[in-house]
Design a protein around this motif. Structure first.
Motif, PDB file in Angstrom:
ATOM      1  N   HIS A 198       0.834  -1.198   0.000  1.00 40.86           N
ATOM      2  CA  HIS A 198       0.000   0.000   0.000  1.00 40.86           C
ATOM      3  C   HIS A 198       0.870   1.250   0.000  1.00 40.86           C
ATOM      4  N   THR A 199       0.633   2.121  -0.970  1.00 43.47           N
ATOM      5  CA  THR A 199       1.341   3.394  -1.053  1.00 43.47           C
ATOM      6  C   THR A 199       0.313   4.506  -1.121  1.00 43.47           C
ATOM      7  N   LEU A 200       0.312   5.367  -0.126  1.00 47.24           N
ATOM      8  CA  LEU A 200      -0.619   6.490  -0.084  1.00 47.24           C
ATOM      9  C   LEU A 200       0.065   7.725  -0.666  1.00 47.24           C
ATOM     10  N   VAL A 201      -0.602   8.373  -1.591  1.00 49.35           N
ATOM     11  CA  VAL A 201      -0.103   9.623  -2.159  1.00 49.35           C
ATOM     12  C   VAL A 201      -0.943  10.747  -1.564  1.00 49.35           C
ATOM     13  N   ALA A 202      -0.280  11.728  -0.974  1.00 49.50           N
ATOM     14  CA  ALA A 202      -0.992  12.726  -0.186  1.00 49.50           C
ATOM     15  C   ALA A 202      -0.351  14.109  -0.302  1.00 49.50           C
ATOM     16  N   PHE A 203      -1.102  15.088   0.136  1.00 52.35           N
ATOM     17  CA  PHE A 203      -0.646  16.466   0.294  1.00 52.35           C
ATOM     18  C   PHE A 203      -0.656  16.748   1.793  1.00 52.35           C
ATOM     19  N   LYS A 204       0.361  17.392   2.315  1.00 49.42           N
ATOM     20  CA  LYS A 204       0.583  17.435   3.758  1.00 49.42           C
ATOM     21  C   LYS A 204      -0.562  18.036   4.573  1.00 49.42           C
TER      22      LYS A 204
ATOM     23  N   ILE B   6      -4.794   9.317  -3.102  1.00 54.58           N
ATOM     24  CA  ILE B   6      -4.984   8.070  -3.834  1.00 54.58           C
ATOM     25  C   ILE B   6      -4.192   6.993  -3.093  1.00 54.58           C
ATOM     26  N   LEU B   7      -4.663   5.784  -3.193  1.00 56.88           N
ATOM     27  CA  LEU B   7      -3.970   4.648  -2.587  1.00 56.88           C
ATOM     28  C   LEU B   7      -3.603   3.677  -3.695  1.00 56.88           C
ATOM     29  N   ILE B   8      -2.306   3.439  -3.837  1.00 54.36           N
ATOM     30  CA  ILE B   8      -1.819   2.491  -4.837  1.00 54.36           C
ATOM     31  C   ILE B   8      -1.662   1.140  -4.153  1.00 54.36           C
ATOM     32  N   ILE B   9      -2.355   0.143  -4.677  1.00 52.85           N
ATOM     33  CA  ILE B   9      -2.288  -1.208  -4.126  1.00 52.85           C
ATOM     34  C   ILE B   9      -1.502  -2.062  -5.097  1.00 52.85           C
ATOM     35  N   GLY B  10      -0.375  -2.577  -4.632  1.00 52.71           N
ATOM     36  CA  GLY B  10       0.513  -3.303  -5.530  1.00 52.71           C
ATOM     37  C   GLY B  10       1.100  -2.355  -6.558  1.00 52.71           C
ATOM     38  N   GLU B  11       1.061  -2.751  -7.806  1.00 52.68           N
ATOM     39  CA  GLU B  11       1.643  -1.928  -8.869  1.00 52.68           C
ATOM     40  C   GLU B  11       0.613  -1.478  -9.896  1.00 52.68           C
ATOM     41  N   GLU B  12      -0.633  -1.924  -9.757  1.00 49.79           N
ATOM     42  CA  GLU B  12      -1.623  -1.636 -10.793  1.00 49.79           C
ATOM     43  C   GLU B  12      -2.892  -0.976 -10.282  1.00 49.79           C
ATOM     44  N   VAL B  13      -3.371  -1.357  -9.104  1.00 51.16           N
ATOM     45  CA  VAL B  13      -4.662  -0.863  -8.626  1.00 51.16           C
ATOM     46  C   VAL B  13      -4.486   0.507  -7.967  1.00 51.16           C
ATOM     47  N   VAL B  14      -5.327   1.451  -8.367  1.00 51.00           N
ATOM     48  CA  VAL B  14      -5.308   2.795  -7.782  1.00 51.00           C
ATOM     49  C   VAL B  14      -6.709   3.118  -7.262  1.00 51.00           C
ATOM     50  N   LEU B  15      -6.828   3.293  -5.952  1.00 48.01           N
ATOM     51  CA  LEU B  15      -8.086   3.724  -5.353  1.00 48.01           C
ATOM     52  C   LEU B  15      -8.049   5.236  -5.190  1.00 48.01           C
ATOM     53  N   PHE B  16      -9.166   5.887  -5.501  1.00 44.27           N
ATOM     54  CA  PHE B  16      -9.255   7.323  -5.280  1.00 44.27           C
ATOM     55  C   PHE B  16     -10.551   7.628  -4.535  1.00 44.27           C
ATOM     56  N   GLU B  17     -10.628   8.827  -3.977  1.00 44.11           N
ATOM     57  CA  GLU B  17     -11.697   9.291  -3.095  1.00 44.11           C
ATOM     58  C   GLU B  17     -11.485   8.720  -1.688  1.00 44.11           C
ATOM     59  N   SER B  18     -11.443   9.627  -0.717  1.00 42.02           N
ATOM     60  CA  SER B  18     -11.109   9.249   0.654  1.00 42.02           C
ATOM     61  C   SER B  18     -12.071   8.224   1.237  1.00 42.02           C
ATOM     62  N   ALA B  19     -13.376   8.370   0.980  1.00 44.73           N
ATOM     63  CA  ALA B  19     -14.348   7.430   1.553  1.00 44.73           C
ATOM     64  C   ALA B  19     -14.118   6.008   1.053  1.00 44.73           C
ATOM     65  N   ALA B  20     -13.836   5.867  -0.245  1.00 44.13           N
ATOM     66  CA  ALA B  20     -13.588   4.540  -0.816  1.00 44.13           C
ATOM     67  C   ALA B  20     -12.338   3.917  -0.211  1.00 44.13           C
ATOM     68  N   ILE B  21     -11.302   4.718  -0.034  1.00 40.44           N
ATOM     69  CA  ILE B  21     -10.056   4.210   0.552  1.00 40.44           C
ATOM     70  C   ILE B  21     -10.281   3.798   2.001  1.00 40.44           C
ATOM     71  N   MET B  22     -11.003   4.628   2.752  1.00 39.60           N
ATOM     72  CA  MET B  22     -11.255   4.329   4.159  1.00 39.60           C
ATOM     73  C   MET B  22     -12.054   3.035   4.313  1.00 39.60           C
ATOM     74  N   GLU B  23     -13.066   2.854   3.482  1.00 38.29           N
ATOM     75  CA  GLU B  23     -13.859   1.623   3.573  1.00 38.29           C
ATOM     76  C   GLU B  23     -13.048   0.401   3.185  1.00 38.29           C
ATOM     77  N   TYR B  24     -12.171   0.548   2.213  1.00 41.62           N
ATOM     78  CA  TYR B  24     -11.305  -0.567   1.818  1.00 41.62           C
ATOM     79  C   TYR B  24     -10.395  -0.964   2.987  1.00 41.62           C
ATOM     80  N   ILE B  25      -9.761   0.016   3.592  1.00 42.05           N
ATOM     81  CA  ILE B  25      -8.878  -0.263   4.734  1.00 42.05           C
ATOM     82  C   ILE B  25      -9.667  -0.939   5.857  1.00 42.05           C
ATOM     83  N   ASP B  26     -10.870  -0.454   6.096  1.00 41.47           N
ATOM     84  CA  ASP B  26     -11.704  -1.029   7.148  1.00 41.47           C
ATOM     85  C   ASP B  26     -12.061  -2.484   6.846  1.00 41.47           C
ATOM     86  N   GLU B  27     -12.343  -2.771   5.576  1.00 42.24           N
ATOM     87  CA  GLU B  27     -12.737  -4.121   5.173  1.00 42.24           C
ATOM     88  C   GLU B  27     -11.611  -5.138   5.351  1.00 42.24           C
ATOM     89  N   ILE B  28     -10.362  -4.725   5.115  1.00 45.59           N
ATOM     90  CA  ILE B  28      -9.257  -5.685   5.146  1.00 45.59           C
ATOM     91  C   ILE B  28      -8.611  -5.823   6.516  1.00 45.59           C
TER      92      ILE B  28
END
Length: 239
Positions: A7-13, A57-79
């Motif tokens: 998991h690689t999170l791309v962010a602005f400070k 955005i959250l990069i999962i592995g080398e191909e999957v890119v999740l965007f939108e904070s709510a979608a990323i948060m729910e994904y993290i919660d699910e796993i």
């Protein structure tokens, strides 16, 4: 770690939506790397992979890119059990609606903080007071939005109370006046360890610099404070 699930999170400070995601990732103790970008100087690689050219955005592995904070948060919660989202379909829908409510508050709160127009400043203050009153009604006698237990919807509101707590000594108006339940709620959220680890160490300094450099209404209301030693010591969280 299997590179497929890195998991690689791309962010602005100082992005509050990034803070939401960071808060959840810290709360769930998930392993991740983070890359910070400058929002006004977006690198080409980011523009190429971010559908809306926005953070986070959250990069999962080398191909999957999740965007939108709510979608990323729910994904993290699910796993990462135990889940913070309810299983009941109605409650889940209500919580997702409150995700959007938090986004509107954050958008208007940041406009309030960074506006240079006095009239807009006053209108945003009135808008925020009305929305915070609504939040107070949701809370009633509860510690968190859904009761005694922390849920994912609560973590959506962490950036709101982090910035309000930071700016409390210099706000020319108390927009949480007479909102004791909301004040207690904010204290509960900002006291969470993930609310502290979910923001970058220089968050307060960057916010103060931004407020000063834009010559905002907030800065003009109290320039001595922003330029004084109390600002440089950054005592906003009782450090």
């Amino acid at each position: 770690m299997d590179k497929r699930f890195k998991h690689t999170l791309v962010a602005f400070k100082i992005c509050p939506y990034c803070m939401k995601v960071l808060t959840v990732m810290c709360h769930k103790n998930i392993k991740f790397e983070i890359k910070f970008i400058e929002i006004h100087n977006k690198p080409d690689w980011f523009i190429k992979i971010s559908p809306l050219e926005k953070v986070p955005i959250l990069i999962i592995g080398e191909e999957v890119v999740l965007f939108e904070s709510a979608a990323i948060m729910e994904y993290i919660d699910e796993i990462t059990p135990p889940k913070l989202m309810p299983d009941d379909p109605i409650q889940k829908a209500l919580d997702r609606a409150k995700f959007e409510y938090s986004n509107e508050i954050i958008k208007n709160l940041y406009q309030f903080i960074f506006t240079t127009e006095q009239e807009k400043f006053v209108k945003l203050k009135e808008w925020l007071i009305k929305r915070f009153q609504q939040m107070g009604e949701w809370l009633k006698d509860k510690k968190y939005v859904n009761g005694l237990e922390l849920s994912l919807v609560d973590l959506n509101f962490v950036p709101v109370f982090v910035v309000l707590n930071m700016l409390k000594p210099i706000l020319p108006c108390d927009i949480l006046k007479d909102q004791k339940r909301l004040q207690n709620y904010g204290e509960s959220l900002t006291s969470l360890s993930c609310a502290k680890t979910g923001r970058v160490p220089d968050y307060e300094f960057l916010m103060i610099d931004g407020i000063k450099n834009k010559n905002t209404v907030l800065f003009r209301s109290n320039p001595c404070y922003f330029n004084g030693p109390q600002a440089s010591r950054c005592l906003f969280f009782g450090k």
